[in-house]
Design a protein around this motif. Structure first.
Motif, mmCIF file in Angstrom:
data_model
loop_
_atom_site.group_PDB
_atom_site.id
_atom_site.type_symbol
_atom_site.label_atom_id
_atom_site.label_comp_id
_atom_site.label_asym_id
_atom_site.label_seq_id
_atom_site.Cartn_x
_atom_site.Cartn_y
_atom_site.Cartn_z
ATOM 1 N N TYR A 84 0.823 -1.250 -0.091
ATOM 2 C CA TYR A 84 0.076 -0.109 -0.005
ATOM 3 C C TYR A 84 0.844 1.113 -0.088
ATOM 4 O O TYR A 84 1.930 0.960 0.650
ATOM 5 C CB TYR A 84 -0.859 0.140 1.143
ATOM 6 N N THR A 138 -10.439 -6.111 4.899
ATOM 7 C CA THR A 138 -9.379 -5.428 5.561
ATOM 8 C C THR A 138 -9.294 -4.020 5.180
ATOM 9 O O THR A 138 -8.792 -3.076 5.903
ATOM 10 C CB THR A 138 -7.883 -5.959 5.287
ATOM 11 N N GLU A 139 -9.681 -3.744 3.892
ATOM 12 C CA GLU A 139 -9.641 -2.270 3.457
ATOM 13 C C GLU A 139 -10.794 -1.492 3.496
ATOM 14 O O GLU A 139 -10.659 -0.312 3.629
ATOM 15 C CB GLU A 139 -9.504 -2.635 1.901
ATOM 16 N N ARG A 145 -0.388 -6.488 0.666
ATOM 17 C CA ARG A 145 -1.596 -7.556 0.741
ATOM 18 C C ARG A 145 -1.162 -8.482 -0.495
ATOM 19 O O ARG A 145 -0.596 -8.068 -1.521
ATOM 20 C CB ARG A 145 -2.863 -6.974 0.386
ATOM 21 N N ILE A 200 -9.310 -9.884 2.008
ATOM 22 C CA ILE A 200 -8.613 -8.818 1.682
ATOM 23 C C ILE A 200 -9.253 -7.649 1.372
ATOM 24 O O ILE A 200 -9.157 -6.330 2.260
ATOM 25 C CB ILE A 200 -7.262 -9.099 0.598
ATOM 26 N N HIS A 241 -0.302 -15.972 3.111
ATOM 27 C CA HIS A 241 -1.025 -14.594 2.849
ATOM 28 C C HIS A 241 -0.554 -13.524 3.800
ATOM 29 O O HIS A 241 -0.191 -13.809 4.705
ATOM 30 C CB HIS A 241 -2.463 -14.753 2.954
ATOM 31 N N THR A 297 -2.084 -9.658 4.545
ATOM 32 C CA THR A 297 -3.124 -8.518 4.474
ATOM 33 C C THR A 297 -2.727 -7.336 5.657
ATOM 34 O O THR A 297 -1.700 -7.369 6.231
ATOM 35 C CB THR A 297 -4.577 -9.277 5.217
ATOM 36 N N SER A 298 -3.498 -6.165 4.973
ATOM 37 C CA SER A 298 -3.254 -5.074 6.003
ATOM 38 C C SER A 298 -3.617 -5.276 7.272
ATOM 39 O O SER A 298 -4.616 -6.290 7.438
ATOM 40 C CB SER A 298 -4.421 -4.068 5.342
ATOM 41 N N ASN A 327 -5.109 -11.267 9.676
ATOM 42 C CA ASN A 327 -4.347 -12.318 8.998
ATOM 43 C C ASN A 327 -3.975 -13.487 10.037
ATOM 44 O O ASN A 327 -3.848 -14.667 9.673
ATOM 45 C CB ASN A 327 -2.861 -11.759 8.826
#
Length: 408
Positions: A187, A354-355, A277, A351, A298, A300-301, A307
């Motif tokens: 990001y 998480t956003e 991510r 994912i 994996h 993730t944020s 995660n």
């Protein structure tokens, strides 16, 4: 009760004794598989600051004899709040809507080390698991299912298993040498995390509703601050374009988005961490009997605390099926199907979740961070949408082996 050690013929080698690796080891052993669990540290210790345990994960861990919700240090989150810079509540989502779907209609904030300490106790009492610490894996022969490891005193050894399970983190050597690809898309922002001991609820304006939720998202002035309570410490989490611990950026976000100023809050320290991510192209290797789960599979944020929880779910989804395969009672296609289901769920469901709570803050828009509260109004007005948001945020729709979801 686990089978006797002598009766455990199939052998799994698990690399990495973090929460995911330790849970995977217990699950395999309790399904009749002998396990060697390799850990490069001298004990089960956590360098991670993961602290969120969702209802679905609490349900699963209880089935192993782990009751984190009852721990004296656990902070219980019974609702999610969004507030503006005046402290006014824009939306509040009540976890009680999950009653009937889970034994834990709440999430908790608790240091990951507490879980590891309990897992260490269970592993010590589990004859099917051989925990080998101070041992770092330096090579994998995927075709032969053999790992080469070096102990702290320099002794080199090779271990062969019927399967190798990589739980060795986002920089996984097992993943790399098994020919699996994980492309992490960074990001444009990093996260700044300020630790404070001040009672922020007491500093809310007199007109602001109380209490302050133990997880609250403040939005205002084109900025945002996530406020997460954990024990006696509160974490203020801010997105920034600077790749360093920046008190000025935290002060700016707090002033824009919350009713407080950083001058009135005793900040202990500020740290920063990068955000990204990505999901592995396959959990299973084509080169041999090797699979990866958790952070090895994996990234993730950190928003939503998904995660670590998802890694634990990987273990619960895949280890029973893998044990069935190793005992000869299931075919590899069944394991592969579950693995692909997990992979797709992470990519297409987890994912994006998480956003969404930091939409407009996770990515830079022009010269400054912006606030986007899109979707909050429908959540307030629609009970079904409210409940579904919490189901998704709690990973209660997570696919498990032999089940469509945890809730069924």
């Amino acid at each position: 009760m686990s089978a006797s050690v002598a009766a455990l013929k199939s052998h799994a080698v698990i690399v990495g004794a973090g929460p995911v690796g330790a849970v995977a080891a217990l699950l395999l052993a309790r399904h009749g598989i002998r396990v060697t669990l390799l850990e490069r540290n001298s004990a089960l210790v956590s360098a991670s600051r993961a602290s969120t345990f969702h209802p679905s994960t609490l349900d699963l861990l209880r089935s192993l004899g782990i009751d984190l919700a009852g721990h004296r240090a656990a902070t219980t989150v019974t609702s999610l709040q969004w507030r503006n810079r005046d402290g006014e509540v824009l939306a509040e989502l009540d976890y009680r809507l999950l009653i009937g779907l889970t034994s834990h209609p709440f999430r908790i904030h608790l240091d990951q080390q507490v879980l590891l300490d309990r897992l260490a106790e269970l592993i010590a009492d589990e004859p099917g698991v051989d925990l080998v610490c101070d041992t770092e894996v330096i090579a994998l022969d995927a075709a032969r299912a053999v790992v080469t490891a070096v102990s702290a005193d320099g002794l080199r050894q090779t271990l062969k298993g019927d399967v190798i399970v990589g739980c060795d983190g986002s920089h996984s050597l097992i993943r790399q040498q098994a020919g699996l690809q994980l492309s992490v898309l960074p990001y444009p922002t990093v996260a700044l995390r300020a630790y404070v001991e001040t009672n922020l609820s007491a500093l809310l304006p007199g007109s602001a509703p109380r209490p302050l939720s133990n997880l609250c998202y403040f939005r205002g002035g084109g900025d945002g601050v996530s406020v997460l309570r954990m024990g006696n410490v509160t974490r203020l989490i801010v997105r920034s374009s600077a790749h360093r611990a920046d008190e000025r950026r935290v002060a700016e976000a707090v002033a824009k988005a919350t009713p407080w100023s950083l001058d009135s809050i005793a900040v202990q320290r500020i740290d920063s961490y990068r955000l990204g991510r990505g999901v592995v192209d396959s959990y299973l290797s084509d080169l041999g009997p090797v699979l990866v789960i958790g952070d090895a599979a994996h990234v993730t944020s950190t928003s939503g605390g998904m995660n670590m929880n998802s890694g634990i779910h990987d273990a619960f989804a895949l280890m029973p099926a893998l044990a069935g395969r190793l005992r000869g009672g299931a075919d590899l296609l069944g394991v592969a199907h579950i693995a692909e289901e997990r992979r797709r769920y992470m990519l297409h469901d987890v994912i994006p979740r998480t956003e969404r709570v930091v939409r407009g803050l996770q990515d830079l828009a022009g010269p400054s961070l912006v606030t986007d509260l899109h979707g909050l109004a429908p959540l307030i007005a629609n009970r079904a949408a409210h409940r579904n948001f919490l189901i998704e945020a709690s990973l209660l729709d997570a696919p498990l082996a032999g089940l469509e979801s945890i809730t069924k």
